[in-house]
Write an enzyme that holds these catalytic residues in place. Structure first.
Site, short mmCIF file in Angstrom:
data_model
loop_
_atom_site.label_atom_id
_atom_site.label_comp_id
_atom_site.label_asym_id
_atom_site.label_seq_id
_atom_site.Cartn_x
_atom_site.Cartn_y
_atom_site.Cartn_z
N HIS A 164 -1.26 -13.63 3.08
CA HIS A 164 -2.05 -12.43 2.85
C HIS A 164 -3.48 -12.89 2.58
O HIS A 164 -3.80 -13.38 1.51
CB HIS A 164 -1.49 -11.68 1.63
N ASN B 231 -2.47 -8.63 -2.72
CA ASN B 231 -3.28 -8.30 -3.90
C ASN B 231 -2.90 -6.98 -4.54
O ASN B 231 -2.93 -6.82 -5.76
CB ASN B 231 -4.77 -8.31 -3.54
N HIS B 232 -2.52 -5.97 -3.73
CA HIS B 232 -2.18 -4.66 -4.29
C HIS B 232 -0.82 -4.65 -4.98
O HIS B 232 -0.49 -3.67 -5.67
CB HIS B 232 -2.21 -3.59 -3.20
N HIS C 67 -3.06 -8.32 5.47
CA HIS C 67 -4.17 -7.96 4.59
C HIS C 67 -5.26 -7.14 5.27
O HIS C 67 -5.77 -6.20 4.67
CB HIS C 67 -4.80 -9.19 3.92
N ASN D 277 0.82 -1.22 0.00
CA ASN D 277 0.00 0.00 0.00
C ASN D 277 0.85 1.26 0.00
O ASN D 277 0.38 2.33 0.39
CB ASN D 277 -0.91 0.03 1.24
N HIS E 290 -5.11 -5.39 8.18
CA HIS E 290 -4.55 -4.17 8.78
C HIS E 290 -4.78 -4.01 10.29
O HIS E 290 -4.05 -3.26 10.92
CB HIS E 290 -5.06 -2.91 8.07
#
Length: 267
Positions: free
Chosen positions: A161, A77-78, A186, A49, A188
């Site tokens: 994740h 995923n990001h 994932h 992120n 947070h």
């Protein structure tokens, strides 16, 4: 690096999802002191992120972290999003989930040498996390099967994740005694319990983010509110990071003979 025997204790730092450029700079400023204070031998940071939109990765952010002393950068995923995705994933010290198609750029496992020992870092993801990745990066093999296809070998730290608590914890139990740690990312929000399983594998369901406290998952609160209140707003650009105090989501592993003898949280 100096040579070391098999009984040498490796102190590995794992930092959860870094949210936005301000969090990158905050971590960069703190990392030298963290390494010195805790005698850290290996620093692993999930930076998925780190870009300005807080929903992708940027070459500049990744390089800033590496220059500050991070040894391995990971992403979930990001890691597959943003204008610089190919450049990010091509970096030799960058990892993305292993259990996607082999045609996807990047790698899911990396072995590095630490104080004379080989340490392998592996990133896996569950289906729910990868469902929100771009279509080319959807899950093609279950996490456990993907891990099992790797050659046996060095001391291994696994990042999972995943959205599912059960997916994270079940993987840790399935790998207990085979890996040093299974570390969840994932969602947070850090989970309180730090587990040492019977076989010597450390488990934390969610390491937590490293990002601004004043917003959901470190995201700009008003932009999130707008999306909750108006579904049409969900098509707008990414919300971006929140402002305010940066918090650290991180754990420290003390690894000996391939397994963990202690896991603690760092603040």
């Amino acid at each position: 690096m100096s040579s070391a025997g098999p009984d040498t204790v490796i102190r590995a730092l794992f930092v959860g999802d870094v949210v936005g450029p301000t969090a990158v700079e905050w971590l960069v400023s703190r990392l030298p002191a963290l390494r010195a204070e805790h005698g850290i031998d290996l620093a692993i940071v999930d930076a998925e992120n780190c870009a300005a939109d807080a929903a992708s990765m940027a070459v500049e952010g990744v390089q800033r972290l590496l220059d500050a002393g991070v040894d391995v950068i990971t992403g979930g995923n990001h890691a597959f999003e943003g204008a610089e995705v190919e450049a990010v994933l091509s970096h030799e010290r960058m990892l993305r989930p292993l259990n996607v198609a082999t045609s996807v750029p990047g790698r899911g496992a990396l072995t590095t040498r630490v104080r004379g020992q080989e340490i392998r870092v592996v990133v896996l993801a569950d289906r729910a996390a990868l469902e929100v990745a771009p279509p080319f990066a959807r899950m093609t093999i279950e996490p456990y099967a993907a891990f099992s296809a790797l050659p046996s070998g060095p001391t291994t730290i696994v990042e999972i994740h995943a959205l599912s608590v059960m997916a994270k914890q079940s993987l840790a139990y399935a790998l207990d005694g085979q890996v040093a740690a299974v570390l969840g990312t994932h969602t947070h929000e850090p989970t309180l319990p730090l587990h040492l399983l019977r076989g010597g594998t450390a488990l934390v369901t969610e390491v937590g983010m490293t990002g601004p406290r004043d917003g959901p998952q470190g995201m700009h609160p008003q932009r999130v509110i707008d999306r909750v209140r108006d579904p049409a707003a969900r098509a707008a650009p990414p919300v971006g990071p929140a402002e305010g105090e940066i918090i650290l989501g991180a754990v420290l592993l003390e690894i000996e003979r391939g397994l963990t003898r202690r896991i603690t949280r760092l603040n």
